[in-house]
Design an enzyme around this catalytic site. Structure first.
Site, PDB file in Angstrom:
ATOM      1  N   CYS A  11      43.439  28.060  47.447  1.00  0.00           N
ATOM      2  CA  CYS A  11      43.516  28.948  46.289  1.00  0.00           C
ATOM      3  C   CYS A  11      43.704  28.061  45.059  1.00  0.00           C
ATOM      4  CB  CYS A  11      44.611  29.997  46.442  1.00  0.00           C
ATOM      5  SG  CYS A  11      46.306  29.384  46.414  1.00  0.00           S
ATOM      6  N   ASN A  14      48.068  26.840  45.176  1.00  0.00           N
ATOM      7  CA  ASN A  14      48.638  26.593  46.499  1.00  0.00           C
ATOM      8  C   ASN A  14      50.097  27.033  46.573  1.00  0.00           C
ATOM      9  OD1 ASN A  14      49.182  23.752  48.682  1.00  0.00           O
ATOM     10  ND2 ASN A  14      48.417  25.739  49.250  1.00  0.00           N
ATOM     11  N   CYS A  16      50.688  30.853  46.481  1.00  0.00           N
ATOM     12  CA  CYS A  16      50.702  32.252  46.912  1.00  0.00           C
ATOM     13  C   CYS A  16      49.753  32.488  48.085  1.00  0.00           C
ATOM     14  CB  CYS A  16      50.315  33.193  45.762  1.00  0.00           C
ATOM     15  SG  CYS A  16      51.500  33.286  44.412  1.00  0.00           S
ATOM     16  N   ARG A  17      48.463  32.557  47.788  1.00  0.00           N
ATOM     17  CA  ARG A  17      47.484  32.973  48.794  1.00  0.00           C
ATOM     18  C   ARG A  17      47.245  31.936  49.889  1.00  0.00           C
ATOM     19  NH1 ARG A  17      42.795  34.265  44.737  1.00  0.00           N
ATOM     20  NH2 ARG A  17      43.818  32.494  43.719  1.00  0.00           N
ATOM     21  N   SER A  18      46.958  30.704  49.516  1.00  0.00           N
ATOM     22  CA  SER A  18      46.602  29.732  50.563  1.00  0.00           C
ATOM     23  C   SER A  18      47.768  29.368  51.477  1.00  0.00           C
ATOM     24  CB  SER A  18      45.922  28.497  49.978  1.00  0.00           C
ATOM     25  OG  SER A  18      46.698  27.859  49.011  1.00  0.00           O
ATOM     26  N   ASP A 129      44.397  37.148  43.262  1.00  0.00           N
ATOM     27  CA  ASP A 129      45.614  36.378  42.992  1.00  0.00           C
ATOM     28  C   ASP A 129      46.736  37.343  42.603  1.00  0.00           C
ATOM     29  OD1 ASP A 129      47.563  34.573  42.268  1.00  0.00           O
ATOM     30  OD2 ASP A 129      46.253  33.401  40.960  1.00  0.00           O
TER      31      ASP A 129
END
Length: 165
Positions: A11, A14, A16-18, A129
């Site tokens: 993401c 690095n 939140c999402r990934s 995001d």
């Protein structure tokens, strides 16, 4: 594929999402009995400001409610070596996929995909995001990541000779 399959979740920062995708996939891989054959990591296309930072505390809290522990993950930036090292590099959205394509050597571009390409057909194409949004955004991200990870496990089992779940 033979040996170990290496998967990188990507993401922007690095945080939140990934990292969430890294931990969710790692848990799914363990549950499928594939942890000896699959390695997972995460990175960000713009993680320089957050390098070595822990995941966003909201991501940590929402993930923990579903039984995922993000506390061991630390942010890092995608490196040129990642394109060589990883067999599959999964972007959370189109912007990050574009950023990856712009720095990826041509011989490794076949490794780049959207994470949601493994989700059910009617799922959204990208994982939004949640950083600037409300709590519901973090829950939605978890829903999308879980769906994509389940599809990825099926794909890995079908294409790699791994046992299906």
């Amino acid at each position: 594929m033979s040996g170990v399959t290496r998967i990188l979740m990507v993401c922007m920062g690095n945080v939140c999402r990934s990292p969430t995708a890294e931990v969710v996939l790692r848990q799914r891989v363990e549950q499928a009995g594939l942890s000896h054959r699959i390695e997972i990591d995460s990175a960000g296309t713009h993680a320089s400001n957050s390098a070595a930072q822990p995941p966003d505390e909201r991501s940590v809290a929402h993930a923990a409610r579903r039984g995922y522990d993000l506390l061991s993950v630390r942010a890092r930036r995608v490196t040129s070596a990642d394109y060589e090292t990883f067999d599959l590099i999964l972007a959370m959205d189109e912007d990050n996929l574009s950023n990856l394509r712009s720095t990826c050597p041509p011989e490794h571009r076949h490794k780049l995909r959207l994470m949601m390409s493994y989700a059910p057909a009617r799922a959204p194409r990208v994982i939004p995001d949640p950083y600037y949004g409300a709590a519901a955004g973090f829950e939605w991200v978890l829903d999308l990541i879980e769906a994509a990870c389940d599809g990825l496990i099926v794909e890995l089992g079908a294409s790699s000779g791994f046992p299906n779940r």
